[in-house]
Enzyme design. Structure first.
Site, PDB file in Angstrom:
ATOM      1  N   ASN A  13       0.867  -1.183   0.000  1.00  0.00           N
ATOM      2  CA  ASN A  13       0.000   0.000   0.000  1.00  0.00           C
ATOM      3  C   ASN A  13       0.901   1.231   0.000  1.00  0.00           C
ATOM      4  OD1 ASN A  13      -1.772   2.063   0.521  1.00  0.00           O
ATOM      5  ND2 ASN A  13      -2.354   1.363   2.565  1.00  0.00           N
ATOM      6  N   LYS A  15       0.041   4.258  -0.197  1.00  0.00           N
ATOM      7  CA  LYS A  15      -0.614   5.440   0.407  1.00  0.00           C
ATOM      8  C   LYS A  15      -0.422   6.640  -0.530  1.00  0.00           C
ATOM      9  CE  LYS A  15      -0.022   3.198   4.809  1.00  0.00           C
ATOM     10  NZ  LYS A  15       0.148   3.259   6.240  1.00  0.00           N
ATOM     11  N   HIS A  99      -9.289   1.158   5.213  1.00  0.00           N
ATOM     12  CA  HIS A  99      -7.998   1.347   5.875  1.00  0.00           C
ATOM     13  C   HIS A  99      -8.189   2.288   7.060  1.00  0.00           C
ATOM     14  CE1 HIS A  99      -3.875   2.515   6.671  1.00  0.00           C
ATOM     15  NE2 HIS A  99      -3.509   1.426   6.013  1.00  0.00           N
ATOM     16  N   GLU A 101      -6.552   4.685   8.098  1.00  0.00           N
ATOM     17  CA  GLU A 101      -6.341   6.111   7.776  1.00  0.00           C
ATOM     18  C   GLU A 101      -7.597   6.722   7.159  1.00  0.00           C
ATOM     19  OE1 GLU A 101      -2.718   5.514   5.586  1.00  0.00           O
ATOM     20  OE2 GLU A 101      -1.720   4.983   7.473  1.00  0.00           O
ATOM     21  N   GLU A 169      -4.888  -4.873  10.729  1.00  0.00           N
ATOM     22  CA  GLU A 169      -3.846  -3.872  10.936  1.00  0.00           C
ATOM     23  C   GLU A 169      -4.095  -3.140  12.256  1.00  0.00           C
ATOM     24  OE1 GLU A 169      -1.952  -2.594   6.954  1.00  0.00           O
ATOM     25  OE2 GLU A 169      -3.737  -1.387   7.199  1.00  0.00           O
ATOM     26  N   GLY A 175       2.957   2.337  10.684  1.00  0.00           N
ATOM     27  CA  GLY A 175       3.916   3.423  10.507  1.00  0.00           C
ATOM     28  C   GLY A 175       4.670   3.817  11.764  1.00  0.00           C
ATOM     29  N   SER A 214       3.913  -2.087  10.159  1.00  0.00           N
ATOM     30  CA  SER A 214       5.379  -2.119  10.320  1.00  0.00           C
ATOM     31  C   SER A 214       6.009  -3.457   9.919  1.00  0.00           C
ATOM     32  CB  SER A 214       5.775  -1.744  11.750  1.00  0.00           C
ATOM     33  OG  SER A 214       5.352  -0.423  12.052  1.00  0.00           O
TER      34      SER A 214
HETATM   35  P1  13P Z   1       3.385   0.434   7.508  1.00  0.00           P
HETATM   36  O1  13P Z   1       3.880  -0.867   6.927  1.00  0.00           O
HETATM   37  O2  13P Z   1       4.110   1.615   6.961  1.00  0.00           O
HETATM   38  O3  13P Z   1       3.355   0.377   9.002  1.00  0.00           O
HETATM   39  O4  13P Z   1       1.878   0.619   7.032  1.00  0.00           O
HETATM   40  C1  13P Z   1       0.992  -0.426   7.185  1.00  0.00           C
HETATM   41  C2  13P Z   1      -0.245  -0.104   6.447  1.00  0.00           C
HETATM   42  O5  13P Z   1      -1.002   0.763   6.866  1.00  0.00           O
HETATM   43  C3  13P Z   1      -0.526  -0.842   5.213  1.00  0.00           C
HETATM   44  O6  13P Z   1      -1.824  -0.630   4.777  1.00  0.00           O
END
Ligand code: 13P
Length: 252
Positions: A13, A15, A99, A101, A169, A175, A214
């Site tokens: 992803n 983003k 997601h 976010e 997640e 992140g 992560s």
């Molecule tokens: P990270 O791998 O950067 O922690 O992000 C995970 C994520 O949100 C994947 O959708």
């Protein structure tokens, strides 16, 4: 069906990262995977603006391309939104919905996520439905209840193992460099497996459940080895082919 019979998926992803210049990474990845017999599916979800070009640079390769979100409607007066049909037209095979976010920044509810997943199915896309608890919820001992309620609310009717993937997640692991322990991952994934069995019937046992938060080359093998983990949803470490391949290697 046993866990090992499920073909894993490693999904990246990106983003809100990546313009045309970033296409060198999937191109590189495609070259790295040339001639390699993969034991998993690989997906890259770049920004919608470069989906078509990402697909073109990987043409003939093994990597699929996906979107990061879609609107529930097929078309209409929704300025700035993108429908599942449009993603499909651009070359996407899958789309991430729900997601954390989006749930946080755009206040998306479970019902909206379910409508988006349904739209993905309507357009012929696989929906990757994301769920996960916040740190506060984990500390309050509510993790499994939160997952149950998100699954119940976010999985639409008609979901099956072919058109749906679940991604667990934990919000606090996204992140942050923090990951859930293998015991925490196994507990959450085993709970998800049980709950999707109640929602999707026999299909639940065949549905892929990804871990995200992560994931990097150094922890991928351990996390992917936990019970009921059928792959990864990778953020930061999917942006560079050299890192992403280190995670894909878990299944080579
Ligand atoms: P990270 O791998 O950067 O922690 O992000 C995970 C994520 O949100 C994947 O959708």
């Amino acid at each position: 069906m046993s866990d090992t019979a499920i073909r894993p998926l490693v999904a990246g992803n990106w983003k809100m990262n990546g313009t045309t210049a970033a296409l060198r990474e999937p191109r590189l990845l495609g070259a790295m995977l040339k001639g390699v017999k993969l034991k998993c599916d690989v997906l890259v979800c770049p920004p919608a603006t470069i989906i078509r070009r990402a697909k073109a640079v990987m043409k003939g390769g093994k990597i699929k391309v996906g979107g990061q979100d879609c609107h529930a409607a097929a078309s209409g007066a929704h300025t700035g939104d993108i429908s599942a049909e449009m993603l499909k037209d651009a070359g996407a095979a899958m789309v991430i919905v729900g997601h954390s976010e989006r749930r946080t920044n755009h206040k998306e509810t479970d019902a909206e996520v379910a409508a988006k997943a349904k739209a993905a199915h309507r357009a012929g896309l696989v929906a990757i439905i994301c769920i996960g608890e916040t740190l506060e919820e984990r500390k309050g001992g509510k993790t499994l209840d939160v997952l149950t309620s998100q699954l119940k609310g976010s999985i639409p009717e008609g979901a099956n193992s072919g058109n749906t993937v679940i991604a667990y997640e934990p919000v606090w692991a996204i992140g942050t460099g923090l990951t859930a322990s293998t015991a925490e991952v196994a507990e959450a994934h085993t709970h998800i497996r049980k709950e999707i069995g109640k929602i999707m019937g026999a299909e639940g046992a065949k549905t892929r459940i990804l871990y995200g938060g992560s994931v990097k080359p150094s922890n991928a093998a351990e996390l992917m080895g936990a019970a009921n983990v059928n792959g990864a949803l990778v953020g930061g470490a999917s942006l560079k082919a050299a890192d992403f391949i280190g995670i894909i290697k878990t299944y080579m």
